[in-house]
Design a protein around this motif. Structure first.
Motif, PDB file in Angstrom:
ATOM      1  N   VAL A  59       0.771  -1.393  -0.049  1.00 23.02           N
ATOM      2  CA  VAL A  59       0.079   0.014   0.025  1.00 23.02           C
ATOM      3  C   VAL A  59       1.047   1.272   0.015  1.00 23.02           C
ATOM      4  N   VAL A  60       1.826   1.316   0.909  1.00 22.27           N
ATOM      5  CA  VAL A  60       2.663   2.423   0.875  1.00 22.27           C
ATOM      6  C   VAL A  60       3.471   2.741  -0.331  1.00 22.27           C
ATOM      7  N   ASP A  61       4.403   1.658  -0.854  1.00 17.52           N
ATOM      8  CA  ASP A  61       4.891   1.566  -2.073  1.00 17.52           C
ATOM      9  C   ASP A  61       4.374   1.750  -3.379  1.00 17.52           C
ATOM     10  N   VAL A  62       3.352   1.270  -3.608  1.00 17.26           N
ATOM     11  CA  VAL A  62       2.418   1.067  -4.689  1.00 17.26           C
ATOM     12  C   VAL A  62       1.209   1.721  -4.699  1.00 17.26           C
ATOM     13  N   THR A  63       0.341   1.319  -4.066  1.00 16.62           N
ATOM     14  CA  THR A  63      -1.211   2.043  -4.076  1.00 16.62           C
ATOM     15  C   THR A  63      -1.084   3.403  -3.909  1.00 16.62           C
ATOM     16  N   ILE A  64      -0.581   3.947  -2.818  1.00 22.32           N
ATOM     17  CA  ILE A  64      -0.682   5.289  -2.396  1.00 22.32           C
ATOM     18  C   ILE A  64       0.120   6.112  -3.499  1.00 22.32           C
ATOM     19  N   PHE A 275      15.604   2.080  11.400  1.00 20.35           N
ATOM     20  CA  PHE A 275      15.470   3.493  10.780  1.00 20.35           C
ATOM     21  C   PHE A 275      16.577   4.248  10.387  1.00 20.35           C
ATOM     22  N   LEU A 276      17.590   4.263  11.346  1.00 22.34           N
ATOM     23  CA  LEU A 276      18.799   5.023  11.138  1.00 22.34           C
ATOM     24  C   LEU A 276      19.487   4.452  10.217  1.00 22.34           C
ATOM     25  N   VAL A 277      19.831   3.037  10.073  1.00 21.49           N
ATOM     26  CA  VAL A 277      20.571   2.751   8.805  1.00 21.49           C
ATOM     27  C   VAL A 277      19.755   2.661   7.534  1.00 21.49           C
ATOM     28  N   GLY A 278      18.451   2.454   7.485  1.00 22.04           N
ATOM     29  CA  GLY A 278      17.664   2.421   6.547  1.00 22.04           C
ATOM     30  C   GLY A 278      17.379   3.807   5.749  1.00 22.04           C
ATOM     31  N   LEU A 279      17.519   4.723   6.387  1.00 21.26           N
ATOM     32  CA  LEU A 279      17.312   6.209   6.108  1.00 21.26           C
ATOM     33  C   LEU A 279      18.611   6.975   5.775  1.00 21.26           C
ATOM     34  N   LEU A 280      19.516   6.432   6.645  1.00 16.08           N
ATOM     35  CA  LEU A 280      20.927   7.379   6.345  1.00 16.08           C
ATOM     36  C   LEU A 280      22.222   6.323   6.001  1.00 16.08           C
ATOM     37  N   ALA A 281      22.350   5.105   6.342  1.00 14.69           N
ATOM     38  CA  ALA A 281      23.469   4.365   5.838  1.00 14.69           C
ATOM     39  C   ALA A 281      23.185   3.952   4.827  1.00 14.69           C
ATOM     40  N   LEU A 282      22.069   3.340   4.354  1.00 13.45           N
ATOM     41  CA  LEU A 282      21.805   2.737   2.980  1.00 13.45           C
ATOM     42  C   LEU A 282      21.507   3.703   1.791  1.00 13.45           C
ATOM     43  N   GLY A 283      21.197   4.954   2.337  1.00 14.71           N
ATOM     44  CA  GLY A 283      20.735   5.969   1.284  1.00 14.71           C
ATOM     45  C   GLY A 283      19.638   5.735   0.514  1.00 14.71           C
ATOM     46  N   GLY A 285      17.266   5.238  -2.566  1.00 13.33           N
ATOM     47  CA  GLY A 285      17.271   3.986  -3.554  1.00 13.33           C
ATOM     48  C   GLY A 285      17.610   2.759  -3.124  1.00 13.33           C
ATOM     49  N   GLU A 286      18.308   2.704  -1.756  1.00  8.98           N
ATOM     50  CA  GLU A 286      18.878   1.553  -1.196  1.00  8.98           C
ATOM     51  C   GLU A 286      17.716   0.674  -0.604  1.00  8.98           C
ATOM     52  N   ALA A 287      16.904   1.453  -0.038  1.00 13.12           N
ATOM     53  CA  ALA A 287      15.702   0.953   0.765  1.00 13.12           C
ATOM     54  C   ALA A 287      14.408   1.954   0.703  1.00 13.12           C
ATOM     55  N   THR A 288      13.344   1.429   0.218  1.00 16.88           N
ATOM     56  CA  THR A 288      12.041   2.349   0.053  1.00 16.88           C
ATOM     57  C   THR A 288      11.420   2.625   1.368  1.00 16.88           C
ATOM     58  N   PHE A 289      10.738   3.641   1.778  1.00 17.88           N
ATOM     59  CA  PHE A 289      10.049   4.039   2.944  1.00 17.88           C
ATOM     60  C   PHE A 289       9.125   2.679   3.178  1.00 17.88           C
TER      61      PHE A 289
END
Length: 591
Positions: A59-64, A275-283, A285-289
């Protein structure tokens, strides 16, 4: 022995090991079918619930982003359906397991009660009743949930962990490894407190047992307490025991609380790292919300089974302390029982012989030594002598309430140790000084030892012992309800009812242990007339401190110095001017 005191902790005679748990599995296997159904329902409920984070991610990545309103309602309805179905299945499973838990309680408690009824007098001589009662009631309640829901929940939570880990790694491997990083820390904490936690709950078990033992003793002796104005002193003892229980309970809870505290904090740290690694370390395009949201949801779900497992571990540690006590009771040897290939004692005439009998309640402290005497069928024998000489011990041995240390007791030439207990005791009538009355009607109490007796036979027995007159004075007569221990009756009335109960059994061997001690002189004279008729043709052993009640016995035995010091009829012993003569003369002077 230490275990016969309410203020001394019981030491376990055998530590818990895996064998105890295997024994507990016997009760679990009896509930195998409903537990399998409950397990399948739980597994299905868990699998449905695990689809929710995947729906959220989509729902978050596609439907919305696509602003697809129609599909959004569809996905929302599907998520609601997963919740509803999961709750319904969990409710059905809960009802099944409630029934399973109660069935397990019933079976364990029934086994305990059956075993307790077979244990010899020695077991009860050494323990407060309260410490026995708490095992049958409280301890069984405490282990039932662990033995029912605990097993299924353990398997389900392990499967949940596997399923959640699989879903996590399918979404993102790197963020999954962050979630798993907290496990070594948690396991280290568990290993560090394991032994101390078990000991803490054993201490709780001890203090609970002590408190229950004193409470039961205090209630039973409330009359004596009030007579001697011991209320304040007893309150102080109870307060001390209750304070000891509270202290150990709080200490054990501190260990229990440490585990969810650790899990909650580790789960929070792991979620923050995701959240820290997903939003900052991976950058970008590395991991969607959506992936980060799904992973944080799975991380929370991953640590929830661990928290549940830790709670199950806490429950298991608590239950172990109680299982130890339960199995210790079930393992208590039945020392007075039918020997292999025991024979049925045929209908007896009443010939009783003691052949070189030696007996000790505790090893090395003989009460009787090399005692021999012969009683012909139909003889009436009086046992007299000083308190503690062994008079009651003699009659207890005839009934085989204890095993002999040495020698033999024979009834009609049959060694009673080789006969079945039921065939021996069913032909004996035993009237003890402590007349125990059960809750129920007077009719039920008299009929206790012979359930097939008619009302006419019950009334005839009551008339024989002069109980009929006072029973009919009650408004309900023989249907009068009496409380436990017969609190509504006088001591003399309780003894007369017990007399009727004994005589109704129509025994060939009759044992009367201070049976008339609480009966007034007038009633005793009337009772004696009925007894004289009843004793004809029966072998009887009569213990009495009032020697006037045994003057007419065929033989009087003076028990002293671990044996029979004198034996003969009343006239013979008086003429001998020995121990019996001095005792009889002293009583006459006191009268």
């Amino acid at each position: 022995m230490a275990r016969n005191r309410f203020d001394i902790d019981e030491n376990l005679e055998s530590p818990f090991d895996i064998k105890h748990f295997r024994r507990a599995m016997i009760y679990i296997r009896r509930q195998k079918k409903p537990m399998i159904v409950a397990f399948l329902l739980s597994a299905l409920s868990a699998a449905i619930a695990l689809s929710a984070p995947l729906i959220l991610q989509h729902v978050v990545d596609v439907t919305i982003p696509e602003k697809a309103v129609g599909p959004l309602f569809g996905w929302s309805a599907l998520m609601l359906a997963t919740i509803v179905v999961s709750v319904v299945l969990a409710t059905i499973r809960s009802r099944i397991m409630t029934r399973v838990g109660q069935d397990i309680i019933f079976e364990i408690r029934s086994d305990l009660f059956k075993h307790l009824q077979q244990l010899p007098f020695k077991y009860y001589d050494d323990r407060p009743q309260g410490k026995i009662l708490i095992r049958v009631v409280n301890y069984v309640n405490s282990v039932s949930d662990v033995l029912s829901n605990g097993i299924i929940n353990f398997i389900l939570e392990m499967l949940n962990l596997i399923f959640i880990a699989a879903f996590m790694f399918a979404v993102d491997v790197r963020l999954s490894l962050i979630t798993l990083a907290g496990l070594p820390v948690f396991l280290g904490i568990m290993l560090m407190i394991k032994t101390r936690q078990r000991r803490a709950w054993q201490a709780v078990s001890n203090k609970s047992s002590n408190l229950n033992a004193y409470l039961q003793e205090s209630i039973s002796g409330i009359g004596v307490t009030q007579i001697f104005s011991r209320e304040k002193r007893n309150e102080g003892i109870f307060t001390r025991l209750a304070a000891n229980f509270r202290k150990e309970w709080m200490r054990a809870l501190r260990f229990n609380a440490l585990i969810p505290f650790s899990v909650d904090n580790l789960a929070t740290i792991v979620s923050a790292l995701i959240f820290l690694v997903g939003l900052l370390a991976l950058g970008p395009g590395e991991a969607t919300f959506g992936v980060i949201l799904a992973m944080s949801s799975y991380a929370a779900r991953f640590w929830q089974p661990i928290l549940n497992l830790s709670n199950l571990y806490n429950s298991f540690i608590n239950a172990v302390a109680y299982l130890e006590r339960i199995f210790e009771t079930l393992d208590e040897p039945v020392t007075v029982s039918d020997v292999p290939n025991a024979k049925e004692l045929p209908p007896v005439k009443g010939h009783v012989r003691f052949d070189d009998v030696t007996f000790a309640y505790d090893p090395g402290h003989n009460i009787l030594e090399h005692l021999s005497f012969d009683v012909k069928a139909g003889e009436s024998i009086a046992l007299v002598g000083p308190t503690g000489a062994g008079k009651t011990t003699v009659v207890n041995l005839i009934s085989r309430f204890y095993n002999l240390t040495g020698g033999q007791i024979l009834v009609d030439g049959h060694d009673i140790s080789q006969m079945t207990l039921k065939s021996l005791r069913s032909q004996m009538g035993i009237m003890l000084q402590d007349s125990f009355i059960f809750s129920g009607t007077i009719m039920d109490n008299i009929r206790y030892g012979r359930l097939d007796a008619t009302e006419e036979e019950v009334i005839a027995a009551a008339k024989t012992v002069c109980a009929d007159e006072f029973i009919r004075e009650f408004e309900q007569g023989y249907q009068t309800e009496v409380n436990e221990r017969g609190s509504k009756l006088s001591q003399g009335q309780r003894q007369l009812i017990s007399f009727a109960r004994t005589l109704l059994a129509d025994p060939r061997i009759l044992i009367l242990d201070e049976a008339t001690s609480s009966i007034d002189a007038k009633t005793e004279r009337l009772l004696q007339q009925g007894l004289n008729e009843l004793l004809k043709g029966r072998t009887s052993f009569i213990i009495a401190h009032r020697l006037s009640t045994v003057k007419n016995c065929d033989r009087i035995m003076y028990v002293s110095d671990k044996g029979i010091a004198e034996s003969g009829s009343h006239d013979e012993l008086i003429a001998r001017r020995g121990l019996y003569y001095r005792l009889y003369t002293a009583q006459k002077m006191e009268a």
